[in-house]
Design an enzyme around this catalytic site. Structure first.
Site, PDB file in Angstrom:
ATOM      1  N   LYS A   4      -1.486   5.048   8.649  1.00  7.72           N
ATOM      2  CA  LYS A   4      -0.732   4.916   7.475  1.00  7.72           C
ATOM      3  C   LYS A   4      -1.565   5.217   6.103  1.00  7.72           C
ATOM      4  CE  LYS A   4       1.625   2.085   3.916  1.00  7.72           C
ATOM      5  NZ  LYS A   4       2.391   0.834   3.770  1.00  7.72           N
ATOM      6  N   LYS A  23      -7.867   1.840  -3.334  1.00  8.21           N
ATOM      7  CA  LYS A  23      -7.475   1.269  -1.757  1.00  8.21           C
ATOM      8  C   LYS A  23      -7.474   2.309  -0.815  1.00  8.21           C
ATOM      9  CE  LYS A  23      -5.254  -0.897   1.504  1.00  8.21           C
ATOM     10  NZ  LYS A  23      -5.664  -2.120   2.445  1.00  8.21           N
ATOM     11  N   THR A  27       0.888  -1.062   0.010  1.00  7.53           N
ATOM     12  CA  THR A  27       0.016  -0.067   0.028  1.00  7.53           C
ATOM     13  C   THR A  27       0.824   1.031   0.000  1.00  7.53           C
ATOM     14  OG1 THR A  27      -1.615  -1.286   1.218  1.00  7.53           O
ATOM     15  CG2 THR A  27      -1.963   1.142   1.156  1.00  7.53           C
TER      16      THR A  27
HETATM   17  P1  NAD Z   1       5.758  -6.151   7.209  1.00  5.46           P
HETATM   18  O1  NAD Z   1       6.580  -4.726   7.816  1.00  5.46           O
HETATM   19  O2  NAD Z   1       5.173  -7.522   8.201  1.00  5.46           O
HETATM   20  O3  NAD Z   1       6.393  -6.607   5.934  1.00  5.46           O
HETATM   21  C1  NAD Z   1       7.261  -6.047   5.287  1.00  5.46           C
HETATM   22  C2  NAD Z   1       8.558  -6.943   4.801  1.00  5.46           C
HETATM   23  O4  NAD Z   1       9.369  -6.087   3.855  1.00  5.46           O
HETATM   24  C3  NAD Z   1       9.417  -7.051   6.169  1.00  5.46           C
HETATM   25  O5  NAD Z   1       9.606  -8.365   6.415  1.00  5.46           O
HETATM   26  C4  NAD Z   1      10.810  -6.473   5.670  1.00  5.46           C
HETATM   27  O6  NAD Z   1      11.613  -7.008   6.304  1.00  5.46           O
HETATM   28  C5  NAD Z   1      10.604  -6.553   4.231  1.00  5.46           C
HETATM   29  N1  NAD Z   1      11.600  -5.863   3.708  1.00  5.46           N
HETATM   30  C6  NAD Z   1      11.653  -4.282   3.622  1.00  5.46           C
HETATM   31  N2  NAD Z   1      12.495  -3.864   2.722  1.00  5.46           N
HETATM   32  C7  NAD Z   1      13.151  -4.841   2.206  1.00  5.46           C
HETATM   33  C8  NAD Z   1      14.079  -5.005   0.998  1.00  5.46           C
HETATM   34  N3  NAD Z   1      14.651  -4.137   0.622  1.00  5.46           N
HETATM   35  N4  NAD Z   1      14.322  -6.074   0.438  1.00  5.46           N
HETATM   36  C9  NAD Z   1      13.542  -7.187   0.886  1.00  5.46           C
HETATM   37  N5  NAD Z   1      12.612  -7.272   1.773  1.00  5.46           N
HETATM   38  C10 NAD Z   1      12.384  -5.955   2.467  1.00  5.46           C
HETATM   39  O7  NAD Z   1       4.416  -5.577   6.787  1.00  5.46           O
HETATM   40  P2  NAD Z   1       2.878  -6.296   6.173  1.00  5.46           P
HETATM   41  O8  NAD Z   1       1.887  -5.892   7.308  1.00  5.46           O
HETATM   42  O9  NAD Z   1       3.338  -7.325   5.443  1.00  5.46           O
HETATM   43  O10 NAD Z   1       2.565  -5.124   5.026  1.00  5.46           O
HETATM   44  C11 NAD Z   1       3.139  -5.200   3.707  1.00  5.46           C
HETATM   45  C12 NAD Z   1       2.253  -4.125   3.018  1.00  5.46           C
HETATM   46  O11 NAD Z   1       0.910  -4.507   2.898  1.00  5.46           O
HETATM   47  C13 NAD Z   1       2.193  -2.662   3.709  1.00  5.46           C
HETATM   48  O12 NAD Z   1       2.341  -1.697   2.473  1.00  5.46           O
HETATM   49  C14 NAD Z   1       0.737  -2.411   4.200  1.00  5.46           C
HETATM   50  O13 NAD Z   1       0.303  -1.185   4.467  1.00  5.46           O
HETATM   51  C15 NAD Z   1       0.012  -3.382   3.346  1.00  5.46           C
HETATM   52  N6  NAD Z   1      -1.222  -4.040   3.713  1.00  5.46           N
HETATM   53  C16 NAD Z   1      -1.034  -4.674   4.998  1.00  5.46           C
HETATM   54  C17 NAD Z   1      -1.963  -5.223   5.654  1.00  5.46           C
HETATM   55  C18 NAD Z   1      -2.014  -5.854   6.979  1.00  5.46           C
HETATM   56  O14 NAD Z   1      -2.967  -6.188   7.676  1.00  5.46           O
HETATM   57  N7  NAD Z   1      -0.751  -6.185   7.642  1.00  5.46           N
HETATM   58  C19 NAD Z   1      -3.384  -5.036   5.297  1.00  5.46           C
HETATM   59  C20 NAD Z   1      -3.415  -4.776   3.948  1.00  5.46           C
HETATM   60  C21 NAD Z   1      -2.357  -3.950   3.236  1.00  5.46           C
END
Ligand code: NAD
Length: 303
Positions: free
Chosen positions: A250, A175, A100
């Protein structure tokens, strides 16, 4: 990508966190060859258990037909795209960004991918960690008809609903517009519950009336912010998420950016961002976003 037989399609997956981890696992379970990468060792260990082939860098994950990113923010996506991910992929690779991020960043990411000779869609999700694990996410997709069609078989594995919303960045637009409504409606319902309490109206009575009247909405009938009326809502579990306040803030921040950038008179959207920002600062951001009702109640004490 033309071949949609899972076993013949190599998928790079960068970002194996709360969402990306189970999404990649579902692709592997469906028979795709998934090359996964994350910065966090624990995420890589889990991915290996889930049938993902862990590689040593994001560039190695780009050695694929499709590259999916699921990262915290637009900066992470653009840094990776500019930092070698696009250059490491063979021409014509399909890039799917499911993070997102800002609409403007999503458009930039698409332009960078296309300029590098690739194809790209933005495909943010709703449905949370539970939806990612169950393969029932909703995908909102921005990009050309052809690129949408190429992405759809994979998105169908990870989701239950896949909607083509328009051109580049328009998936992100869908979204943030949806989540702006959600943030505003949760505040509205919470204010109504607290006002009702002050006026001697029980939570259950208000629910029984409004859920069958013009105040009806998802924030009331599916995700009721007070304990009791909807047993499955986080209010009945001490506001454990669910959808954490920090994530709601966010998304409202992205909506506020887009309101300002496009000159939209979005007073409630901007106010919702401020209200959730304050609640996040004071609560730490870990509680479910429906706990905003507790903040409104606390601020109304003694009045
Ligand atoms: P998260 O922080 O659990 O996962 C993100 C991952 O990206 C982490 O494991 C981090 O280590 C990895 N990362 C960051 N930089 C990196 C790089 N350069 N190379 C490799 N890996 C890298 O976050 P999440 O909850 O999985 O959310 C991910 C996305 O989905 C976000 O944009 C969030 O807004 C969106 N989202 C989340 C939810 C939710 O309920 N968690 C729901 C809808 C959308």
């Amino acid at each position: 990508m033309t071949d949609t037989t899972p076993g013949d399609v190599k998928v790079g997956f960068v970002g194996l966190g709360h969402m990306g981890g189970p999404m990649a696992a579902n692709l592997a379970k469906a028979g795709y060859q998934v090359l996964g990468y994350d910065l966090v060792p624990a995420a890589l260990e889990q991915a290996t258990k889930d049938g993902v082939t862990v590689v040593g860098s994001s560039d190695e994950a780009a050695n694929a037909d499709v590259v999916i990113t699921m990262l915290p923010s637009g900066k992470h996506v653009l840094d990776l795209y500019n930092g070698g991910l696009l250059a490491a992929a063979k021409p014509g690779t399909l890039f799917i960004d499911s993070s997102t991020i800002d609409v403007a960043d999503a458009k930039s990411a698409n332009e960078l991918a296309v300029a590098a000779g690739h194809r790209a869609v933005d495909a943010p999700v709703s449905g949370g960690v539970a939806g990612a694990a169950a393969g029932t996410l909703a995908f909102m997709v921005g990009g050309s008809e052809d690129d949408f069609a190429a992405a759809k078989p994979l998105l169908d594995v990870m989701g239950a609903k896949v909607v083509h919303c328009g051109g580049a960045g328009v998936g992100q637009a869908a979204k943030i517009c949806n989540n702006m409504v959600l943030g505003i409606s949760m505040i509205a319902i919470s204010e109504a519950f607290v006002l009702g309490e002050k006026l001697g109206l029980s939570n259950q009575a208000f629910f029984d009336v409004a859920s069958n009247a013009s105040g009806q909405c998802w924030s009331l009938t599916t995700y009721c912010p007070v304990p009791g009326p909807v047993p499955a809502s986080p209010a009945n579990k001490d506001y454990q998420p669910g959808f954490a306040t920090a994530l709601m803030h966010k998304d409202l921040g992205l909506a506020a950016n887009a309101l300002r950038a496009n000159g939209v008179e979005g007073l409630l959207g901007l106010q919702a961002e401020e209200i959730y920002n304050r609640f996040k600062q004071e609560s730490g951001g870990g509680l479910d976003f429906s706990a905003i009702v507790t903040d409104i109640r606390k601020r109304s004490e003694g009045a």
